[in-house]
Design a protein around this motif. Sequence first.
Motif, PDB file in Angstrom:
ATOM      1  N   ALA A  39      -9.658   5.812   5.463  1.00  0.00           N
ATOM      2  CA  ALA A  39      -9.452   6.833   4.452  1.00  0.00           C
ATOM      3  C   ALA A  39     -10.888   6.393   3.660  1.00  0.00           C
ATOM      4  CB  ALA A  39      -8.325   6.198   3.402  1.00  0.00           C
ATOM      5  N   LEU A  41     -12.506   6.273  -0.353  1.00  0.00           N
ATOM      6  CA  LEU A  41     -12.032   6.138  -1.522  1.00  0.00           C
ATOM      7  C   LEU A  41     -13.061   5.961  -2.559  1.00  0.00           C
ATOM      8  CD1 LEU A  41      -9.052   3.660  -0.650  1.00  0.00           C
ATOM      9  CD2 LEU A  41      -8.879   6.066  -0.712  1.00  0.00           C
ATOM     10  N   ILE A  43     -14.317   3.964  -5.564  1.00  0.00           N
ATOM     11  CA  ILE A  43     -13.881   2.541  -6.173  1.00  0.00           C
ATOM     12  C   ILE A  43     -15.033   1.952  -7.041  1.00  0.00           C
ATOM     13  CG2 ILE A  43     -13.092   0.428  -5.996  1.00  0.00           C
ATOM     14  CD1 ILE A  43     -11.134   1.216  -4.432  1.00  0.00           C
ATOM     15  N   ALA A  48      -8.378  -6.184  -6.496  1.00  0.00           N
ATOM     16  CA  ALA A  48      -7.544  -7.061  -5.405  1.00  0.00           C
ATOM     17  C   ALA A  48      -7.249  -6.502  -4.120  1.00  0.00           C
ATOM     18  CB  ALA A  48      -6.298  -7.526  -6.195  1.00  0.00           C
ATOM     19  N   PHE A  49      -7.195  -7.338  -3.255  1.00  0.00           N
ATOM     20  CA  PHE A  49      -7.226  -7.022  -1.826  1.00  0.00           C
ATOM     21  C   PHE A  49      -6.295  -7.986  -1.018  1.00  0.00           C
ATOM     22  CE2 PHE A  49      -9.997  -6.305   2.354  1.00  0.00           C
ATOM     23  CZ  PHE A  49      -8.991  -5.466   2.872  1.00  0.00           C
ATOM     24  N   SER A  50      -5.054  -7.494  -0.758  1.00  0.00           N
ATOM     25  CA  SER A  50      -4.111  -8.346  -0.071  1.00  0.00           C
ATOM     26  C   SER A  50      -3.346  -7.680   1.112  1.00  0.00           C
ATOM     27  CB  SER A  50      -3.050  -8.825  -0.955  1.00  0.00           C
ATOM     28  OG  SER A  50      -2.103  -9.610  -0.865  1.00  0.00           O
ATOM     29  N   LEU A  78      -0.664  -7.736  -5.474  1.00  0.00           N
ATOM     30  CA  LEU A  78      -1.845  -7.067  -6.097  1.00  0.00           C
ATOM     31  C   LEU A  78      -1.590  -7.477  -7.466  1.00  0.00           C
ATOM     32  CD1 LEU A  78      -2.241  -3.971  -4.016  1.00  0.00           C
ATOM     33  CD2 LEU A  78      -3.808  -6.008  -4.133  1.00  0.00           C
ATOM     34  N   TYR A  87      -3.739   1.674  -3.675  1.00  0.00           N
ATOM     35  CA  TYR A  87      -3.829   2.260  -2.274  1.00  0.00           C
ATOM     36  C   TYR A  87      -3.176   1.226  -1.372  1.00  0.00           C
ATOM     37  CZ  TYR A  87      -7.197   5.276  -4.161  1.00  0.00           C
ATOM     38  OH  TYR A  87      -7.988   6.190  -5.187  1.00  0.00           O
ATOM     39  N   LEU A  88      -2.321   1.748  -0.186  1.00  0.00           N
ATOM     40  CA  LEU A  88      -1.914   0.724   0.908  1.00  0.00           C
ATOM     41  C   LEU A  88      -2.124   1.620   2.137  1.00  0.00           C
ATOM     42  CD1 LEU A  88       1.975   0.309  -0.069  1.00  0.00           C
ATOM     43  CD2 LEU A  88      -0.035  -1.366  -0.379  1.00  0.00           C
ATOM     44  N   THR A  89      -2.313   0.610   3.231  1.00  0.00           N
ATOM     45  CA  THR A  89      -2.406   1.046   4.474  1.00  0.00           C
ATOM     46  C   THR A  89      -1.209   0.548   4.971  1.00  0.00           C
ATOM     47  OG1 THR A  89      -3.396  -1.065   5.377  1.00  0.00           O
ATOM     48  CG2 THR A  89      -4.860   0.969   4.918  1.00  0.00           C
ATOM     49  N   CYS A  90      -0.608   1.277   6.112  1.00  0.00           N
ATOM     50  CA  CYS A  90       0.645   0.514   6.793  1.00  0.00           C
ATOM     51  C   CYS A  90       0.394   0.487   8.333  1.00  0.00           C
ATOM     52  CB  CYS A  90       1.895   1.039   6.450  1.00  0.00           C
ATOM     53  SG  CYS A  90       2.049   2.898   6.317  1.00  0.00           S
ATOM     54  N   ALA A 123      -3.765   5.183   4.952  1.00  0.00           N
ATOM     55  CA  ALA A 123      -4.278   5.097   6.375  1.00  0.00           C
ATOM     56  C   ALA A 123      -2.962   4.360   7.241  1.00  0.00           C
ATOM     57  CB  ALA A 123      -5.381   4.218   6.401  1.00  0.00           C
ATOM     58  N   THR A 140      -1.305  -3.436   3.652  1.00  0.00           N
ATOM     59  CA  THR A 140      -2.480  -3.988   2.798  1.00  0.00           C
ATOM     60  C   THR A 140      -2.764  -3.072   1.911  1.00  0.00           C
ATOM     61  OG1 THR A 140      -3.083  -4.961   5.275  1.00  0.00           O
ATOM     62  CG2 THR A 140      -4.911  -4.697   3.348  1.00  0.00           C
ATOM     63  N   GLY A 141      -3.055  -3.883   0.677  1.00  0.00           N
ATOM     64  CA  GLY A 141      -3.223  -2.981  -0.654  1.00  0.00           C
ATOM     65  C   GLY A 141      -4.361  -3.287  -1.320  1.00  0.00           C
ATOM     66  N   ILE A 142      -4.767  -2.285  -1.978  1.00  0.00           N
ATOM     67  CA  ILE A 142      -6.086  -2.443  -2.920  1.00  0.00           C
ATOM     68  C   ILE A 142      -5.697  -2.177  -4.045  1.00  0.00           C
ATOM     69  CG2 ILE A 142      -8.220  -1.322  -3.760  1.00  0.00           C
ATOM     70  CD1 ILE A 142      -8.966  -0.855  -0.817  1.00  0.00           C
TER      71      ILE A 142
END
Lengths: 329, 329
Positions: A39, A41, A43, A48-50, A78, A87-90, A123, A140-142
């Motif tokens: 993706a 983006l 920014i 924060a990134f987790s 987050l 935003y999240l990926t999975c 994504a 995983t998120g931003i």
Amino acid sequence: MERITMAHGSGGKSGAELMARIFGKHFKNEILDKMEDAAVLEINGRIAFSTDTFVVTPTVFKGGDIGKLSVCGTVNDLLMMGAVPKYLTCGFVLEEGLDVELLDKIVASMAETAGKAGVKIVAGDTKVVEGHGGLFINTTGIGIIPENRDVSAANCKAGDKIILSGTLGDHHACILSARMNVENNIKSDCAVLAPICNALFDNGITVRTMRDVTRGGLGTIINEIARTSGVHIDLAEESIPVNDDVSGFCGIMGLDPLYMGNEGKMIIIVPGEQADRALSLVRSTEEGKNAAIIGTALDAEKASVTMTTRLGGSRVVDVLYGEGLPRIC
Amino acid sequence: MERITMAHGSGGKSGAELMARIFGKHFKNEILDKMEDAAVLEINGRIAFSTDTFVVTPTVFKGGDIGKLSVCGTVNDLLMMGAVPKYLTCGFVLEEGLDVELLDKIVASMAETAGKAGVKIVAGDTKVVEGHGGLFINTTGIGIIPENRDVSAANCKAGDKIILSGTLGDHHACILSARMNVENNIKSDCAVLAPICNALFDNGITVRTMRDVTRGGLGTIINEIARTSGVHIDLAEESIPVNDDVSGFCGIMGLDPLYMGNEGKMIIIVPGEQADRALSLVRSTEEGKNAAIIGTALDAEKASVTMTTRLGGSRVVDVLYGEGLPRIC
């Protein structure tokens, strides 16, 4: 019943059809729809990134399912840094034999929770492995951290008060009850904690530390904060809220709510003089209506956690050691 | 032999000790060491954000292991958007019984590959599940996209040339050989593709589209690009490089390298007039030394992919349908 097969994971047409039919349908947004390798983006600033992987069994339980949990868990991580989740990926690992209808339900639940939390799923990735029809979900998120927020496990100072947002042990007791086929009314507390965070920040509370009370329980998490901040934290046992049903269940099972995992509870550490106002703000939210001030941070030569018991004694609170209950999240 | 137990996943002391001893040791950096709920990063501009879960068996193979693969895979996905990979999270799902020494080796391999790729591992999570001593690794990455780069599967235009960075099928044939206990010299091509991308961007090549040729193979990926860009792509069969060993193996097995997965190969699409210079730049790198121009994009009323065969005929190239080989990545 339609089931997942190894062909769904091979990178070919069957996998693409499954993605379009389930993930594409529920997660639809202009970024994901581009189907690129990543993706893109825009920014600016501190983020924060987790990441968190969810392996809970059963996959559907009272109060939620693995899909809802997988969004709540990362969104909450987050939030705990003072961030606004964006935003999240999975990443899905599907076991062969998984009921496609169940997958659809879980993905719908993720989409609904993401919508409520204001995050976009941008994504994803799906793999298929041998197994018994289960699934694992990584999210995983931003999140964007607004200026002037400085929330960290290292920020707790002597004189600060510790607020717990609600009752302990609900999620853990719910999963354990389901696994043991015990009939009761215990529901998982699985929830997005944004309303509590927003109530505090929007009203100018100086939030030093926030931490969601997940695996390892309050005992483990409060020890991590004491160690990272170099303070002594004293908890008051009688102030710690526990649901009557959970309390009864724990009594029978010999479990201590202090070490049980939750999925919609957090601690908030604020300067002592702001504690009462912070508490009433937390209590004004649905997620925090049972909040309580449960302890105080004190100066210490050596970081430690103690608890003043109901009978007036004092005992050391250590981290969780050993088994706990695996696969609760 | 020390093995992973369910206690390592309970959120208590055993898990924390394992994390410090293995993940903390290999992944050490100032962001991860803070042990917060999320990493805090300063980012400005356009980013690429991508996730991938790795479930390959066997976990160690000729030319790499699941750890190296898990870093290469996500780093390559970021590179394919024109990004400079910066940060990774990793989510481990460990099966009970996993050899701790093997885990240490895999994590060391991740750290080494991350170092080479210039990315930091800034957040992580570990869960333990029942199983047979295997593991799954999710990596999710952030890369920064420098200004003036516009790389997308939608950018391919009539007249563009398609460059393939090297031989097809090596990773897939390596994994399949290992699973079947076939003795041969086939090695996985598992590699970070940054040197190729850097060679192109540093020398001002107009890169329209890049895509790593993973699951589904060249056939599937080239179809996705043709569809997304709305062009007809014609490939020349005789120009597609395949290793002699892989070619022999595929002949015996009845496999088509066109649909086999690779982990260190990419296609690059550039304007026709820059194709020769781009090819020599790709060939100047170790990762791209066997590169070739394998096709041309043409105007089309309907997006499609064809291949001019060795015998001079023309056939339609479709996406992979059905099984493929699962768990190659």
